[in-house]
Design a protein around this motif. Structure first.
Motif: not given
Ligand SMILES: NC(=O)c1ccc[n+]([C@@H]2O[C@H](COP(=O)([O-])OP(=O)(O)OC[C@H]3O[C@@H](n4cnc5c(N)ncnc54)[C@H](OP(=O)(O)O)[C@@H]3O)[C@@H](O)[C@H]2O)c1
Length: 212
Positions: A8-13, A30-32, A65-70, A89-91, A93-95, A131-137
């Motif tokens: 449900s984050g920026e990438v999903a949207k 999403t869970r929410e 989703v966040k890599g740690k919880v993928a 798989d766009a996730a 593994p960010i610490e 899609f992991n190595s470019v910003g969502s925009a």
């Molecule tokens: N942001 C970017 O521009 C970008 C670009 C390339 C790749 N990425 C990667 O793409 C992934 C998504 O990034 P993002 O920025 O869109 O969102 P994010 O904030 O990294 O992740 C949000 C998602 O993680 C889920 N989540 C969080 N804690 C969880 C848990 N304990 N159990 C299950 N699910 C959980 C959330 O689920 P709910 O919906 O249920 O809350 C939500 O859908 C990441 O791995 C990131 O590194 C990001």
């Protein structure tokens, strides 16, 4: 195609809206669901459900989703709902730690990527890193003055990579297929490189291009 987006984050949207724009059917997971209220109002054709609903709906799955919880998110999605399906798989593994001089920390090591871990646990699904190595925009039909950017992909299943290459073509990308899942060891850290100008200079608008 029916696309189930886990996240449900920026990438999903961004990707969910991109698939709708290109004529696909989309269910967001999403869970929410409240997190997607505004997005769903702007994208009324999309459905919203749980991770499992989205995974069951999709012929193609997007993991955003966040890599740690993928792995947790995929377990909630249900192994049976993922079997024999392609997972984009766009996730990354960010610490959970701040970047050092603009360089993100990863929880993986250089000889094992997050995608390999996921591919091993969800062995019947076909993961394709993309899609992991470019910003969502800039994920969907980005316009750069220097031309079409390159998306580096990898995965073990050739048919799955072919299907994702067609999607990437629709989304305005050149595709560079780097081989099997092990190549994610190199593709995931491209995210670190991509983020450095952002953290150092607040420059988040760029993408990689492979010149041959
Ligand atoms: N942001 C970017 O521009 C970008 C670009 C390339 C790749 N990425 C990667 O793409 C992934 C998504 O990034 P993002 O920025 O869109 O969102 P994010 O904030 O990294 O992740 C949000 C998602 O993680 C889920 N989540 C969080 N804690 C969880 C848990 N304990 N159990 C299950 N699910 C959980 C959330 O689920 P709910 O919906 O249920 O809350 C939500 O859908 C990441 O791995 C990131 O590194 C990001």
């Amino acid at each position: 195609m029916k696309v189930g987006v886990i996240g449900s984050g920026e990438v999903a949207k961004a990707l969910g809206a991109g698939f709708l724009r290109h004529g696909h059917q989309v269910m967001m997971g999403t869970r929410e669901p409240a997190k997607l209220t505004a997005w769903a109002a702007q994208n009324p054709q999309a459905r919203v459900g749980s991770f499992a609903d989205a995974a069951a709906f999709g012929e193609l799955i997007v993991l955003a989703v966040k890599g740690k919880v993928a792995a947790d998110a995929l377990r909630l999605a249900g192994t049976e709902n993922l079997a024999r399906k392609t997972i984009i798989d766009a996730a990354n593994p960010i610490e959970d730690a701040p970047p050092v001089n603009g360089v993100l920390k990863f929880f993986t090591k250089l000889d094992e990527s997050l995608m390999e871990q996921l591919q091993r646990e969800f062995a019947e699904a076909n993961f394709v890193k993309a899609f992991n190595s470019v910003g969502s925009a800039s994920m969907v039909n980005p316009q750069f003055k220097d031309g079409k950017p390159t998306m580096f992909i990898c995965g073990n299943n050739e048919a799955a990579k072919k299907a994702i290459s067609q999607i990437l073509d629709q989304f305005g990308w050149e595709v560079a297929d780097m081989g099997t899942a092990e190549a994610a060891r190199a593709i995931e850290p491209l995210c670190m490189l991509w983020c450095i100008p952002g953290f150092l200079r607040n420059d988040w608008v760029h993408a990689f291009k492979l010149l041959t």
